[in-house]
Design a protein around this motif. Structure first.
Motif, mmCIF file in Angstrom:
data_model
loop_
_atom_site.group_PDB
_atom_site.id
_atom_site.type_symbol
_atom_site.label_atom_id
_atom_site.label_comp_id
_atom_site.label_asym_id
_atom_site.label_seq_id
_atom_site.Cartn_x
_atom_site.Cartn_y
_atom_site.Cartn_z
ATOM 1 N N CYS A 182 0.745 -1.370 0.043
ATOM 2 C CA CYS A 182 -0.060 0.011 0.114
ATOM 3 C C CYS A 182 0.809 1.201 -0.069
ATOM 4 O O CYS A 182 1.846 1.498 0.847
ATOM 5 C CB CYS A 182 -1.059 -0.001 1.331
ATOM 6 N N TYR A 194 -4.624 6.719 -1.656
ATOM 7 C CA TYR A 194 -3.862 5.420 -1.324
ATOM 8 C C TYR A 194 -4.051 4.402 -2.373
ATOM 9 O O TYR A 194 -5.271 4.603 -3.231
ATOM 10 C CB TYR A 194 -4.105 4.907 -0.016
ATOM 11 N N TYR A 195 -3.136 3.601 -2.615
ATOM 12 C CA TYR A 195 -3.279 2.585 -3.445
ATOM 13 C C TYR A 195 -2.834 1.237 -3.173
ATOM 14 O O TYR A 195 -1.752 1.014 -2.605
ATOM 15 C CB TYR A 195 -2.549 3.140 -4.739
ATOM 16 N N SER A 206 -3.557 -4.756 -9.603
ATOM 17 C CA SER A 206 -4.391 -3.363 -9.037
ATOM 18 C C SER A 206 -5.360 -3.448 -8.252
ATOM 19 O O SER A 206 -6.447 -3.719 -8.955
ATOM 20 C CB SER A 206 -4.067 -2.600 -10.195
ATOM 21 N N SER A 209 -8.105 1.828 -5.085
ATOM 22 C CA SER A 209 -7.528 2.857 -4.852
ATOM 23 C C SER A 209 -8.653 4.034 -4.502
ATOM 24 O O SER A 209 -9.591 3.845 -4.484
ATOM 25 C CB SER A 209 -6.769 3.532 -6.036
ATOM 26 N N ASN A 211 -8.899 8.311 -4.081
ATOM 27 C CA ASN A 211 -8.078 9.913 -4.303
ATOM 28 C C ASN A 211 -9.227 10.844 -4.097
ATOM 29 O O ASN A 211 -9.865 11.178 -4.686
ATOM 30 C CB ASN A 211 -7.660 9.886 -5.858
ATOM 31 N N LEU A 218 -3.085 10.168 -7.778
ATOM 32 C CA LEU A 218 -3.211 8.935 -8.156
ATOM 33 C C LEU A 218 -2.440 8.346 -9.055
ATOM 34 O O LEU A 218 -1.915 7.270 -9.200
ATOM 35 C CB LEU A 218 -4.923 8.438 -8.266
ATOM 36 N N GLU A 222 0.045 5.313 -8.850
ATOM 37 C CA GLU A 222 0.008 4.030 -9.575
ATOM 38 C C GLU A 222 1.179 3.741 -10.648
ATOM 39 O O GLU A 222 1.609 2.895 -10.461
ATOM 40 C CB GLU A 222 -1.303 4.061 -10.493
#
Length: 278
Positions: A182, A194-195, A206, A209, A211, A218, A222
């Motif tokens: 993360c 967050y991703y 993936s 996520s 934003n 983002l 990514e």
């Protein structure tokens, strides 16, 4: 009346059903649930339906030799139970079986898997995405720390749908953080983006996520992770996307098709129980 069994016993029942009737229609895959997990079961001569309590929802599985027998059991499920069925095509041949059991289509997710011959981020962008490309900061964001776990958990509960999205427990968030899966971006102490992602062998997943800032936030997260995976030799990437998420479906650079070795879609149909049929 529902009876409680361990998954190991449910698997035995499915095998007996298969031996008696041959090929079954099912959404259960052996090995997908721990054998010691409890399940609430309904059964008749030609079908078995069982419910597993997940952290935030009741998940329905079935195995049936006869569609009508399956519908009869589904009709006895409690409201808000959730059933998923994955298809290779964008239509579900068994949808009427679920509808006859008092369920309705809640949504559909599309899994998109792509294998690239060249890094797609190297394709020149146009319009607004050209600006994102020009603004890319490879140092943007940071790996989430354990101190972020509670806020990540709370934000996800606010943003995502517990009936169909991945919503992690606090313990799961701590594991994601420990595994460095993360990336986060904070601004003045506030979680902005967050991703979450995962490397699965030679495939990159993936996962999700959020934003709450400008688009480049983002994009930066990514792309930073993508570049790291690309440099490790990963060429296959996939994600699930809700068909109702029009904004996310439009996101991306059409020109990357020239760098795409393969592209594949599968579909996850999600149903919820809307009524009890007596």
């Amino acid at each position: 009346m529902m009876k409680t069994y361990m998954i190991v016993d449910v698997k035995k029942k499915i095998n007996v059903l298969k031996q008696s009737h041959g090929k079954l229609i099912t959404n259960f895959y052996f090995g997908s649930i721990d054998d010691m997990q409890k399940a609430e079961c309904l059964e008749n001569d030609k079908a078995l339906v069982f419910v597993v309590q997940e952290p935030f929802r009741k998940r329905v599985y079935f195995a049936a030799a006869d569609p009508a027998a399956c519908s009869a059991l589904l009709s006895q499920l409690p409201e808000n139970s959730v059933l998923e069925y994955i298809c290779q095509d964008n239509s579900n041949p068994f949808e009427q079986v679920f509808i006859n059991g008092g369920m309705e289509r809640y949504t559909r997710y599309i899994r998109i898997t792509m294998t690239y011959s060249e890094n797609p981020y190297m394709v020149p962008e146009a319009g607004r995405r050209k600006l994102l490309q020009e603004m890319y900061d490879p140092e943007f964001g940071e790996y989430a720390g354990e101190e972020h776990a509670v806020q990540l958990y709370q934000t996800s509960r606010e943003v995502f749908d517990e009936l169909c999205d991945d919503i992690f427990t606090l313990e799961k968030w701590k594991k994601i953080i420990a595994d460095k899966e993360c990336m986060v971006y904070y601004e003045n102490g506030e979680l902005i983006a967050y991703y979450v992602y995962r490397l699965e062998g030679k495939k990159f997943y993936s996962n999700l996520s959020v934003n709450r800032g400008s688009a480049n936030y983002l994009y930066n997260l990514e792309r930073r992770v993508f570049e790291e995976m690309w440099n490790k030799g990963i060429r296959t990437f996939y994600y699930w996307i809700n068909e109702d998420n029009a904004k996310a479906l439009r996101r991306g650079n059409e020109k990357v098709k020239m760098y795409m070795k393969s592209y594949h879609e599968i579909y996850n149909f999600i149903y919820t129980k809307i009524r009890f049929i007596s």
